[in-house]
Design a protein around this motif. Sequence first.
Motif, PDB file in Angstrom:
ATOM      1  N   ASN A 381     -26.849 -13.894 -20.676  1.00  0.00           N
ATOM      2  CA  ASN A 381     -26.298 -12.936 -21.625  1.00  0.00           C
ATOM      3  C   ASN A 381     -26.130 -13.612 -22.988  1.00  0.00           C
ATOM      4  O   ASN A 381     -25.346 -14.550 -23.139  1.00  0.00           O
ATOM      5  CB  ASN A 381     -24.943 -12.403 -21.125  1.00  0.00           C
ATOM      6  CG  ASN A 381     -24.435 -11.260 -21.976  1.00  0.00           C
ATOM      7  OD1 ASN A 381     -24.223 -11.410 -23.167  1.00  0.00           O
ATOM      8  ND2 ASN A 381     -24.235 -10.109 -21.350  1.00  0.00           N
ATOM      9  N   TYR A 382     -26.870 -13.098 -23.988  1.00  0.00           N
ATOM     10  CA  TYR A 382     -26.868 -13.765 -25.283  1.00  0.00           C
ATOM     11  C   TYR A 382     -25.583 -13.519 -26.066  1.00  0.00           C
ATOM     12  O   TYR A 382     -25.248 -14.296 -26.959  1.00  0.00           O
ATOM     13  CB  TYR A 382     -28.091 -13.341 -26.092  1.00  0.00           C
ATOM     14  CG  TYR A 382     -29.346 -14.012 -25.587  1.00  0.00           C
ATOM     15  CD1 TYR A 382     -29.766 -15.221 -26.101  1.00  0.00           C
ATOM     16  CD2 TYR A 382     -30.104 -13.440 -24.564  1.00  0.00           C
ATOM     17  CE1 TYR A 382     -30.903 -15.857 -25.632  1.00  0.00           C
ATOM     18  CE2 TYR A 382     -31.239 -14.062 -24.086  1.00  0.00           C
ATOM     19  CZ  TYR A 382     -31.639 -15.269 -24.617  1.00  0.00           C
ATOM     20  OH  TYR A 382     -32.758 -15.892 -24.130  1.00  0.00           O
ATOM     21  N   GLN A 477     -34.103  -7.443 -29.013  1.00  0.00           N
ATOM     22  CA  GLN A 477     -33.956  -6.437 -27.950  1.00  0.00           C
ATOM     23  C   GLN A 477     -33.014  -6.890 -26.835  1.00  0.00           C
ATOM     24  O   GLN A 477     -33.116  -6.410 -25.702  1.00  0.00           O
ATOM     25  CB  GLN A 477     -35.326  -6.038 -27.403  1.00  0.00           C
ATOM     26  CG  GLN A 477     -36.230  -5.391 -28.444  1.00  0.00           C
ATOM     27  CD  GLN A 477     -37.579  -4.958 -27.918  1.00  0.00           C
ATOM     28  OE1 GLN A 477     -37.921  -5.211 -26.769  1.00  0.00           O
ATOM     29  NE2 GLN A 477     -38.372  -4.307 -28.760  1.00  0.00           N
ATOM     30  N   GLN A 478     -32.099  -7.813 -27.146  1.00  0.00           N
ATOM     31  CA  GLN A 478     -31.074  -8.227 -26.195  1.00  0.00           C
ATOM     32  C   GLN A 478     -29.797  -7.436 -26.474  1.00  0.00           C
ATOM     33  O   GLN A 478     -29.317  -7.385 -27.603  1.00  0.00           O
ATOM     34  CB  GLN A 478     -30.801  -9.729 -26.318  1.00  0.00           C
ATOM     35  CG  GLN A 478     -31.973 -10.615 -25.947  1.00  0.00           C
ATOM     36  CD  GLN A 478     -32.329 -10.522 -24.472  1.00  0.00           C
ATOM     37  OE1 GLN A 478     -31.457 -10.331 -23.623  1.00  0.00           O
ATOM     38  NE2 GLN A 478     -33.605 -10.668 -24.165  1.00  0.00           N
ATOM     39  N   SER A 479     -29.242  -6.834 -25.449  1.00  0.00           N
ATOM     40  CA  SER A 479     -28.064  -5.988 -25.615  1.00  0.00           C
ATOM     41  C   SER A 479     -26.787  -6.751 -25.275  1.00  0.00           C
ATOM     42  O   SER A 479     -26.801  -7.706 -24.500  1.00  0.00           O
ATOM     43  CB  SER A 479     -28.170  -4.740 -24.731  1.00  0.00           C
ATOM     44  OG  SER A 479     -28.235  -5.112 -23.358  1.00  0.00           O
ATOM     45  N   PHE A 480     -25.706  -6.304 -25.898  1.00  0.00           N
ATOM     46  CA  PHE A 480     -24.380  -6.863 -25.606  1.00  0.00           C
ATOM     47  C   PHE A 480     -23.332  -5.824 -26.005  1.00  0.00           C
ATOM     48  O   PHE A 480     -23.314  -5.368 -27.155  1.00  0.00           O
ATOM     49  CB  PHE A 480     -24.157  -8.161 -26.379  1.00  0.00           C
ATOM     50  CG  PHE A 480     -22.801  -8.775 -26.148  1.00  0.00           C
ATOM     51  CD1 PHE A 480     -22.457  -9.266 -24.897  1.00  0.00           C
ATOM     52  CD2 PHE A 480     -21.865  -8.833 -27.176  1.00  0.00           C
ATOM     53  CE1 PHE A 480     -21.196  -9.824 -24.674  1.00  0.00           C
ATOM     54  CE2 PHE A 480     -20.626  -9.399 -26.967  1.00  0.00           C
ATOM     55  CZ  PHE A 480     -20.278  -9.889 -25.704  1.00  0.00           C
ATOM     56  N   LYS A 484     -27.304  -2.499 -28.752  1.00  0.00           N
ATOM     57  CA  LYS A 484     -28.506  -2.445 -27.933  1.00  0.00           C
ATOM     58  C   LYS A 484     -29.518  -3.528 -28.305  1.00  0.00           C
ATOM     59  O   LYS A 484     -30.396  -3.851 -27.524  1.00  0.00           O
ATOM     60  CB  LYS A 484     -29.160  -1.067 -28.067  1.00  0.00           C
ATOM     61  CG  LYS A 484     -28.289   0.065 -27.539  1.00  0.00           C
ATOM     62  CD  LYS A 484     -28.988   1.406 -27.676  1.00  0.00           C
ATOM     63  CE  LYS A 484     -28.111   2.533 -27.141  1.00  0.00           C
ATOM     64  NZ  LYS A 484     -28.774   3.861 -27.287  1.00  0.00           N
ATOM     65  N   ASP A 485     -29.408  -4.052 -29.521  1.00  0.00           N
ATOM     66  CA  ASP A 485     -30.345  -5.068 -29.996  1.00  0.00           C
ATOM     67  C   ASP A 485     -29.592  -5.992 -30.940  1.00  0.00           C
ATOM     68  O   ASP A 485     -29.248  -5.605 -32.059  1.00  0.00           O
ATOM     69  CB  ASP A 485     -31.517  -4.399 -30.716  1.00  0.00           C
ATOM     70  CG  ASP A 485     -32.614  -5.382 -31.111  1.00  0.00           C
ATOM     71  OD1 ASP A 485     -32.368  -6.606 -31.032  1.00  0.00           O
ATOM     72  OD2 ASP A 485     -33.707  -4.935 -31.490  1.00  0.00           O
ATOM     73  N   GLY A 557     -25.951  -9.556 -34.142  1.00  0.00           N
ATOM     74  CA  GLY A 557     -25.593 -10.876 -33.636  1.00  0.00           C
ATOM     75  C   GLY A 557     -24.917 -11.724 -34.701  1.00  0.00           C
ATOM     76  O   GLY A 557     -23.994 -12.490 -34.404  1.00  0.00           O
ATOM     77  N   LEU A 558     -25.365 -11.579 -35.972  1.00  0.00           N
ATOM     78  CA  LEU A 558     -24.751 -12.323 -37.069  1.00  0.00           C
ATOM     79  C   LEU A 558     -23.342 -11.813 -37.350  1.00  0.00           C
ATOM     80  O   LEU A 558     -22.405 -12.612 -37.501  1.00  0.00           O
ATOM     81  CB  LEU A 558     -25.615 -12.195 -38.319  1.00  0.00           C
ATOM     82  CG  LEU A 558     -25.094 -12.888 -39.575  1.00  0.00           C
ATOM     83  CD1 LEU A 558     -25.045 -14.397 -39.375  1.00  0.00           C
ATOM     84  CD2 LEU A 558     -25.964 -12.546 -40.786  1.00  0.00           C
ATOM     85  N   SER A 559     -23.175 -10.497 -37.426  1.00  0.00           N
ATOM     86  CA  SER A 559     -21.845  -9.927 -37.652  1.00  0.00           C
ATOM     87  C   SER A 559     -20.905 -10.289 -36.508  1.00  0.00           C
ATOM     88  O   SER A 559     -19.714 -10.572 -36.727  1.00  0.00           O
ATOM     89  CB  SER A 559     -21.932  -8.408 -37.787  1.00  0.00           C
ATOM     90  OG  SER A 559     -22.727  -8.038 -38.894  1.00  0.00           O
ATOM     91  N   TYR A 560     -21.416 -10.279 -35.288  1.00  0.00           N
ATOM     92  CA  TYR A 560     -20.616 -10.642 -34.116  1.00  0.00           C
ATOM     93  C   TYR A 560     -20.165 -12.102 -34.217  1.00  0.00           C
ATOM     94  O   TYR A 560     -18.996 -12.422 -33.945  1.00  0.00           O
ATOM     95  CB  TYR A 560     -21.454 -10.403 -32.869  1.00  0.00           C
ATOM     96  CG  TYR A 560     -20.890 -10.981 -31.587  1.00  0.00           C
ATOM     97  CD1 TYR A 560     -19.630 -10.635 -31.127  1.00  0.00           C
ATOM     98  CD2 TYR A 560     -21.638 -11.878 -30.826  1.00  0.00           C
ATOM     99  CE1 TYR A 560     -19.115 -11.159 -29.950  1.00  0.00           C
ATOM    100  CE2 TYR A 560     -21.140 -12.401 -29.653  1.00  0.00           C
ATOM    101  CZ  TYR A 560     -19.883 -12.045 -29.226  1.00  0.00           C
ATOM    102  OH  TYR A 560     -19.382 -12.571 -28.068  1.00  0.00           O
TER     103      TYR A 560
END
Length: 617
Positions: A381-382, A477-480, A484-485, A557-560
């Motif tokens: 899980n990324y 295209q990795q969801s968390f 969704k991406d 991912g950057l904002s996260y």
Amino acid sequence: MDRNSIFGLLIIGAILIGYTYLTKPSEEEIKAINTRDSIARVDRLHNEEIEAARLEGLKTQYAEVKEDTVATKETYGAFSGAVNQKEEFITLENKLVKLTLNTRGGRIQNVQLKEFQTHDSLPLLLWAEKNSKFGLTFYSENKPMSTQDLFFVEANGATSVNATTSEKGVSMRLMVGDDKYIEYKYTLAPDSYMVDFTVNLVGMQDVISRNSNFVTFNWQEDIPRQEKGRKFENQYTALYYKFFEDEVDNLSITGDKEEDLATKVKWIGFKQQFFSSVLIADDAFKGVKLKSVDMDENSPILKNFSAEISLPYEGTQLETHPMKFYFGPNKFNTLREYGKNLDGHDIQLHKLINLGWSIFGWINRYFVIPIFNFLEGFISNYGIIILILTIIIKLLLAPLTYKSYMSTAKMKVLKPQIDAINEKIPKDKAMERQQATMALYKKAGVNPMGGCLPMLVQFPFLIALFRFFPASFELRQQSFLWAKDLSSYDSILTLPWNIPWYGDHVSLFCLLMAGTNLVYTSMNGQMQSSNQMPGMKYMMYLMPVMFLGWFNNYASGLSYYYFIATLFTVLQTIAIRKFMVDDDKVLAMLEANKKKPVKKSKFQQRLEEAAKQRGKK
């Protein structure tokens, strides 16, 4: 003749006359016969006209064919036999790549990466076919010639070649004579993104103009959208190139740009955000003209890239120009592996990924990517990988965070004394105020810039990761959670209109990041002294609001990451304030420092001595 004979003839005549009278047709029958004869006569005349027209048409058609043949011969010369043929397709594929080759131009029609899909689950094709060029241009019989629309033949007659078990190739030939042809040879190995591409000129010394010292290979492609966010994807789509035994460079990412490279070039890359098509010379390209054209923001095409490459031509029986195509993902380790496996030299394919210049790139290459790859071996899980990476970075920087907080705490406890200085010295004596404040800092042993140095050390990590996450192929295209991406924005609400500088959607991770930054800014504001620049306090609160516009379309991912990093910093600050730093103890330490003699540097001593000398004069 006797009487009986005469009498017999009269009887026979009478019978014939009677029979004729009795059997003659009626008026209706006569009209029908006349009508039938007229129709037959008209049909006969019509058929004669049709036959005459057919013969005239054949004559005209023959004349036109003859004229076209002459025109074709005049236009295409020795290549006239390769015009107006049937278009056929040949596939060459392995487990990773599928090439569709077209007999028209002998060219690569499109390239499919079989492991991947577009954001809307369609087959991922690197090229769009609308405005593409692929082929040679040169002079023949003093006329410009292009192989783009001439028909090649597949030398082995195959329509599908599978290279999943062993290396396979396809030979496309533009025939001029028995031993005269232009050949494009494509060779693909199993489990490889690399395609060997060789241009052979066989027996063309009497076909290509003798005064030619080069032929031009033209490669032009429309770059289609593959990802969800067009604006963001377009920022990472550019035409790259590497100078021979020198650095990697690229054309401007925004706007139209054209560059004529006089020096040698090792490779040319049509780079998308996560995939690239790279043409690599076995030796070097000695003359290259590059062009990048931006498309309209509503177009399904991002950019149009073109390269005109001069290939040396000496007019010999056989001339060979070996090259290679890389069709694959922009994955750092993959590009570095393919770049190092070419003749034992590193051609720096990994620099297609912009990880930042100087120290920012070093942090990503030698710190962030190794940690990221290590965590990938244990965690699938990324989102969790980003969380752990954030915690590792924040723990490593924790001593600097503590030092920065201590510097701010010292400034905070001195705030009442600074306020007293400001009340004692009027506003119009700003220089005197500043000197008194600096004297207080020096006496208490406080460096007003002490909190800046730790922040400067942390700043390269913030910029490095700003480059890393949008370029990280692994996040595609990795969801968390609701995202969704992780390589694109995480929209939780679509707006009915487009807001300038913000967009037409709401990204939740971006909102959370801005919220935690507001909280952290508020905490810092409580620690600041009263002598800060006017308006600075409001500027600090404006930054988190500006983040909403900057990061709403960026990779979630950057904002996260920024959200988790800021939240962790807030928790660190609360823990330090509650368990590690006591304001009374800090003040007592500063008061004790005031009683100690102030140590002056040699530079300060020289300044004071110079001031005394000026006072005596």
